[in-house]
Write an enzyme that holds these catalytic residues in place. Structure first.
Site, short mmCIF file in Angstrom:
data_model
loop_
_atom_site.label_atom_id
_atom_site.label_comp_id
_atom_site.label_asym_id
_atom_site.label_seq_id
_atom_site.Cartn_x
_atom_site.Cartn_y
_atom_site.Cartn_z
N PRO A 1 47.48 40.89 38.54
CA PRO A 1 47.14 40.40 37.20
C PRO A 1 46.48 39.03 37.29
O PRO A 1 46.76 38.25 38.20
CB PRO A 1 48.51 40.31 36.51
CG PRO A 1 49.49 40.14 37.62
CD PRO A 1 48.89 40.86 38.81
N GLY A 2 45.57 38.75 36.38
CA GLY A 2 44.95 37.44 36.34
C GLY A 2 43.72 37.29 37.21
O GLY A 2 43.20 36.19 37.35
N CYS A 3 43.27 38.38 37.79
CA CYS A 3 42.05 38.33 38.61
C CYS A 3 40.89 38.90 37.81
O CYS A 3 41.01 39.95 37.17
CB CYS A 3 42.22 39.15 39.89
SG CYS A 3 43.10 38.32 41.18
N GLN A 4 39.77 38.23 37.90
CA GLN A 4 38.55 38.71 37.26
C GLN A 4 38.09 40.00 37.94
O GLN A 4 37.66 40.93 37.29
CB GLN A 4 37.48 37.63 37.37
CG GLN A 4 36.26 37.85 36.53
CD GLN A 4 35.35 36.63 36.58
OE1 GLN A 4 35.77 35.51 36.81
NE2 GLN A 4 34.09 36.86 36.37
N SER A 5 38.19 40.02 39.26
CA SER A 5 37.88 41.22 40.04
C SER A 5 39.11 42.11 40.07
O SER A 5 40.22 41.67 39.78
CB SER A 5 37.53 40.84 41.48
OG SER A 5 36.45 39.94 41.51
#
Length: 141
Positions: A51-55
């Site tokens: 969670p919290g990753c753009q990718s």
């Protein structure tokens, strides 16, 4: 003899100190990502997404003989390199070692300075997920 988390970080710092500019450093990260073993298709689910990753980054932990092994993949080359370097540092260590590890190499090689804010946030999310797997992996902690 198995290397400690600190020794692995020192190796990484040394490897990056030999690279002269950020283009070389990013290329090296991409190469590290390309060396990750194939990630199992059945583990490409929401429950393994960081969670919290753009990718999109998938991480699957496995506790083997009291040591955590991590398997991962990403849909972008640079992010795959970032997770690869974290796996190199953490895999093969006890949950307690991983949970208590301080990651000096991130600042020492300049990642916190040269990554975009969104990538820094994603890197932080990856570290948190790996250390949370360690914290939640049993009675060793």
């Amino acid at each position: 003899m198995k290397k400690s988390i600190e020794e692995i970080q020192k190796e990484i710092i040394s490897e990056f100190s030999d690279l002269t500019d950020w283009e070389e450093k990013f290329q090296y990260l991409i190469e590290l990502g390309e060396e990750l073993p194939a990630y199992p298709e059945e583990k490409r689910t929401e429950s393994y997404l960081v969670p919290g990753c753009q990718s999109r980054v998938w991480v699957c932990p496995s506790l083997e003989n009291g040591e955590l092994q991590f398997y991962a993949d990403s849909d972008t080359a640079l992010t795959k390199g970032l997770i690869a370097i974290l796996i190199r540092v953490f895999s093969g260590h006890s949950p307690k070692e991983i949970a208590n590890a301080s990651l000096e190499f991130i600042d020492a090689i300049g990642l916190s300075k040269f990554l975009s804010i969104s990538r820094r946030n994603g890197l932080s999310s990856m570290v948190n997920m790996l250390q949370n797997f360690a914290k939640n992996s049993g009675s060793e902690i």
